[in-house]
Scaffold this motif. Structure first.
Motif, short mmCIF file in Angstrom:
data_model
loop_
_atom_site.label_atom_id
_atom_site.label_comp_id
_atom_site.label_asym_id
_atom_site.label_seq_id
_atom_site.Cartn_x
_atom_site.Cartn_y
_atom_site.Cartn_z
N ASP A 62 27.67 14.22 -41.11
CA ASP A 62 26.38 14.87 -40.78
C ASP A 62 26.14 16.09 -41.97
N GLN A 75 23.81 10.78 -35.71
CA GLN A 75 23.21 11.98 -34.96
C GLN A 75 23.39 11.47 -33.48
N ASN A 94 21.76 18.98 -30.35
CA ASN A 94 21.56 17.50 -31.17
C ASN A 94 20.30 16.88 -30.43
#
Length: 244
Positions: A62, A75, A94
């Motif tokens: 990420d 994600q 998130n």
């Protein structure tokens, strides 16, 4: 005295820097590899249940490849891994990030489902689960949000693969929320706050009519109305309670 102060300052600063350096040295680092390799390793870790390792790999992906071909899936995987690690604040952060950045994604039903699960996990009380101590007097905000999350899923994606489980969880949450309200109503009775008790009991009957707590709330209404000297309404509550 000034010399002593400066010496102590240097000593504390050196100790702090050394401690930070030691922590960085002890912290495992993810090797510098292509995104494809890191992602493959993260999937292997997830499949083996090594969620701590998976989180490190996914976080590295990420950070290092924020606009790569694996961005969206990373994600989504981070949401799941954080949930499995019981790191609910990270999971919820998130999820909100994903919803902001991907408002039309095809997996939004899954994201809302995971938000419901994460809010349920945030509300989870290990002591209650193990010892079976009733804790319905605690703050219900996470349960309320979880209920809304699953409701959003069912409203927007009624045919989702997660719909059936979300519906079952909403029944569970509804009973818990009703029991919380009942605990508050009973607390008002003990404190002789009878108007508050009656109003809370009415709310339970109106909002959660198909729960055991609604039937128990009718008893609270009887007690409250009797204490207030409103016998006709106390009798009416008793008749409804007898029918149910």
């Amino acid at each position: 005295m000034q010399v002593l102060k400066r010496a102590l300052l240097v000593l504390f600063t050196s100790a702090f820097i050394f401690g930070c350096s030691s922590n960085k040295a002890d912290k495992p680092t993810v090797p510098d590899k292509p995104a494809s390799e890191l992602y493959s390793e993260s999937q292997t870790a997830i499949n083996l249940g090594n969620f701590g390792e998976a989180s490190e790999l996914l976080e590295a992906l990420d950070t290092r490849f924020p606009f790569g071909p694996y961005t969206t899936q990373v994600q989504l995987d981070l949401i799941y891994v954080y949930y499995k690690l019981n790191e609910t604040p990270k999971a919820l952060a998130n999820i909100d990030r994903f919803l902001r950045n991907n408002p039309t994604h095809s997996d939004l039903d899954y994201v809302y489902y995971m938000r419901g699960l994460a809010n349920m996990a945030a509300d989870y009380n290990l002591f209650q689960s193990v010892v079976r101590v009733d804790r319905y007097d605690r703050d219900p905000s996470f349960s309320q949000q979880a209920f809304r999350d699953f409701g959003t899923l069912l409203k927007r994606y009624p045919n989702s693969d997660y719909a059936a489980d979300a519906r079952a969880r909403m029944v569970f949450l509804k009973n818990n929320l009703a029991r919380h309200e009942l605990a508050v109503a009973r607390y008002y009775i003990k404190r002789e706050a009878y108007i508050g008790a009656v109003n809370r009991a009415k709310y339970i009957v109106e909002r959660f009519p198909d729960t055991q707590a609604a039937r128990d709330a009718l008893v609270v209404m009887q007690q409250g109305y009797t204490a207030l000297g409103v016998d006709d309404l106390a009798e009416q509550a008793a008749r409804v309670e007898a029918v149910n």
